[in-house]
Motif scaffolding. Structure first.
Motif, mmCIF file in Angstrom:
data_model
loop_
_atom_site.group_PDB
_atom_site.id
_atom_site.type_symbol
_atom_site.label_atom_id
_atom_site.label_comp_id
_atom_site.label_asym_id
_atom_site.label_seq_id
_atom_site.Cartn_x
_atom_site.Cartn_y
_atom_site.Cartn_z
ATOM 1 N N ASN A 22 1.784 -11.484 2.568
ATOM 2 C CA ASN A 22 1.517 -10.038 2.692
ATOM 3 C C ASN A 22 0.499 -9.730 3.794
ATOM 4 O O ASN A 22 -0.134 -8.669 3.774
ATOM 5 C CB ASN A 22 0.999 -9.479 1.361
ATOM 6 N N LYS A 23 0.367 -10.616 4.774
ATOM 7 C CA LYS A 23 -0.677 -10.441 5.790
ATOM 8 C C LYS A 23 -0.461 -9.180 6.624
ATOM 9 O O LYS A 23 -1.411 -8.521 7.013
ATOM 10 C CB LYS A 23 -0.792 -11.673 6.675
ATOM 11 N N ASP A 24 0.793 -8.815 6.898
ATOM 12 C CA ASP A 24 1.052 -7.599 7.681
ATOM 13 C C ASP A 24 0.619 -6.350 6.917
ATOM 14 O O ASP A 24 -0.015 -5.453 7.481
ATOM 15 C CB ASP A 24 2.537 -7.499 8.038
ATOM 16 N N LYS A 25 0.961 -6.307 5.643
ATOM 17 C CA LYS A 25 0.559 -5.165 4.810
ATOM 18 C C LYS A 25 -0.963 -5.093 4.684
ATOM 19 O O LYS A 25 -1.556 -4.012 4.757
ATOM 20 C CB LYS A 25 1.180 -5.262 3.420
ATOM 21 N N ILE A 26 -1.588 -6.237 4.507
ATOM 22 C CA ILE A 26 -3.046 -6.284 4.358
ATOM 23 C C ILE A 26 -3.723 -5.834 5.653
ATOM 24 O O ILE A 26 -4.669 -5.038 5.631
ATOM 25 C CB ILE A 26 -3.512 -7.691 3.931
ATOM 26 N N ALA A 27 -3.212 -6.310 6.801
ATOM 27 C CA ALA A 27 -3.777 -5.917 8.096
ATOM 28 C C ALA A 27 -3.615 -4.410 8.316
ATOM 29 O O ALA A 27 -4.525 -3.738 8.812
ATOM 30 C CB ALA A 27 -3.114 -6.698 9.223
ATOM 31 N N GLU A 28 -2.461 -3.879 7.933
ATOM 32 C CA GLU A 28 -2.205 -2.442 8.062
ATOM 33 C C GLU A 28 -3.171 -1.635 7.186
ATOM 34 O O GLU A 28 -3.721 -0.618 7.607
ATOM 35 C CB GLU A 28 -0.747 -2.159 7.670
ATOM 36 N N GLU A 29 -3.376 -2.093 5.973
ATOM 37 C CA GLU A 29 -4.307 -1.413 5.063
ATOM 38 C C GLU A 29 -5.735 -1.450 5.605
ATOM 39 O O GLU A 29 -6.473 -0.465 5.498
ATOM 40 C CB GLU A 29 -4.264 -2.061 3.675
ATOM 41 N N ILE A 30 -6.106 -2.584 6.205
ATOM 42 C CA ILE A 30 -7.456 -2.701 6.770
ATOM 43 C C ILE A 30 -7.624 -1.727 7.930
ATOM 44 O O ILE A 30 -8.651 -1.041 8.032
ATOM 45 C CB ILE A 30 -7.738 -4.152 7.202
ATOM 46 N N GLN A 31 -6.618 -1.614 8.787
ATOM 47 C CA GLN A 31 -6.691 -0.671 9.907
ATOM 48 C C GLN A 31 -6.755 0.768 9.399
ATOM 49 O O GLN A 31 -7.527 1.587 9.912
ATOM 50 C CB GLN A 31 -5.491 -0.847 10.839
ATOM 51 N N GLU A 32 -5.942 1.060 8.409
ATOM 52 C CA GLU A 32 -5.929 2.399 7.836
ATOM 53 C C GLU A 32 -7.277 2.739 7.209
ATOM 54 O O GLU A 32 -7.812 3.829 7.395
ATOM 55 C CB GLU A 32 -4.823 2.470 6.765
ATOM 56 N N THR A 33 -7.833 1.771 6.494
ATOM 57 C CA THR A 33 -9.125 1.983 5.840
ATOM 58 C C THR A 33 -10.232 2.176 6.860
ATOM 59 O O THR A 33 -11.090 3.044 6.703
ATOM 60 C CB THR A 33 -9.459 0.795 4.919
ATOM 61 N N SER A 34 -10.197 1.394 7.938
ATOM 62 C CA SER A 34 -11.232 1.552 8.965
ATOM 63 C C SER A 34 -11.085 2.898 9.671
ATOM 64 O O SER A 34 -12.083 3.534 10.005
ATOM 65 C CB SER A 34 -11.193 0.409 9.975
ATOM 66 N N GLY A 35 -9.846 3.356 9.863
ATOM 67 C CA GLY A 35 -9.620 4.688 10.436
ATOM 68 C C GLY A 35 -10.155 5.778 9.534
ATOM 69 O O GLY A 35 -10.789 6.740 9.994
ATOM 70 N N LEU A 36 -9.911 5.630 8.243
ATOM 71 C CA LEU A 36 -10.435 6.608 7.285
ATOM 72 C C LEU A 36 -11.962 6.587 7.270
ATOM 73 O O LEU A 36 -12.613 7.632 7.175
ATOM 74 C CB LEU A 36 -9.887 6.334 5.881
ATOM 75 N N TRP A 37 -12.529 5.407 7.370
ATOM 76 C CA TRP A 37 -13.993 5.289 7.367
ATOM 77 C C TRP A 37 -14.584 5.994 8.587
ATOM 78 O O TRP A 37 -15.598 6.689 8.475
ATOM 79 C CB TRP A 37 -14.402 3.820 7.337
ATOM 80 N N ASP A 38 -13.932 5.831 9.743
ATOM 81 C CA ASP A 38 -14.396 6.514 10.955
ATOM 82 C C ASP A 38 -14.304 8.032 10.781
ATOM 83 O O ASP A 38 -15.216 8.765 11.172
ATOM 84 C CB ASP A 38 -13.577 6.074 12.168
ATOM 85 N N ASP A 39 -13.207 8.502 10.197
ATOM 86 C CA ASP A 39 -13.043 9.933 9.954
ATOM 87 C C ASP A 39 -14.110 10.460 8.994
ATOM 88 O O ASP A 39 -14.656 11.551 9.191
ATOM 89 C CB ASP A 39 -11.653 10.235 9.386
ATOM 90 N N ILE A 40 -14.399 9.681 7.965
ATOM 91 C CA ILE A 40 -15.411 10.083 6.990
ATOM 92 C C ILE A 40 -16.782 10.171 7.648
ATOM 93 O O ILE A 40 -17.520 11.139 7.445
ATOM 94 C CB ILE A 40 -15.437 9.112 5.791
ATOM 95 N N SER A 41 -17.123 9.190 8.460
ATOM 96 C CA SER A 41 -18.443 9.216 9.110
ATOM 97 C C SER A 41 -18.533 10.360 10.117
ATOM 98 O O SER A 41 -19.581 11.003 10.238
ATOM 99 C CB SER A 41 -18.748 7.878 9.773
ATOM 100 N N ALA A 42 -17.435 10.660 10.822
ATOM 101 C CA ALA A 42 -17.436 11.796 11.750
ATOM 102 C C ALA A 42 -17.594 13.110 10.991
ATOM 103 O O ALA A 42 -18.349 13.995 11.406
ATOM 104 C CB ALA A 42 -16.151 11.808 12.571
ATOM 105 N N SER A 43 -16.909 13.229 9.863
ATOM 106 C CA SER A 43 -17.028 14.437 9.043
ATOM 107 C C SER A 43 -18.439 14.585 8.487
ATOM 108 O O SER A 43 -18.994 15.683 8.450
ATOM 109 C CB SER A 43 -16.024 14.406 7.885
#
Length: 97
Positions: A22-43
């Protein structure tokens, strides 16, 4: 080998297999989570700036409120005195008849 060591090794192997499969799914989730974290910190930064702006406007608004309250009281006193004069004049002319 003890049974506990065999269970531990088997569990580690199962987890490793699951991670690899499941490495592709896990990598995708990590990227998505880091994107959300960036959005949260910007907000969060944007909210802090807006809160500072509101704080900066609160003091002038408080002063304006005090000024308007004072002007309203002065106006009310002036209106009361004019009304008393009008009533006195009105009584003067109604009593003559």
């Amino acid at each position: 080998m003890k049974l506990g060591n065999l269970l531990l090794t088997g569990t580690a192997a199962a987890i490793s297999y699951w991670l690899v499969s499941n490495k592709d799914k896990i990598a995708e989730e990590i990227q998505e989570t880091s994107g959300l974290w960036d959005d949260i910190s910007a907000s969060y930064t944007k909210i802090q700036k807006q809160a500072d702006i509101i704080k900066n406007y609160s003091q002038p608004l408080k002063e304006m409120t005090q000024d308007l309250n004072y002007k309203f009281r002065v106006y009310q006193q002036e209106v009361d005195s004019h009304l008393q004069e009008i009533q006195a004049i009105q009584e003067k002319y109604t009593n003559k008849k």
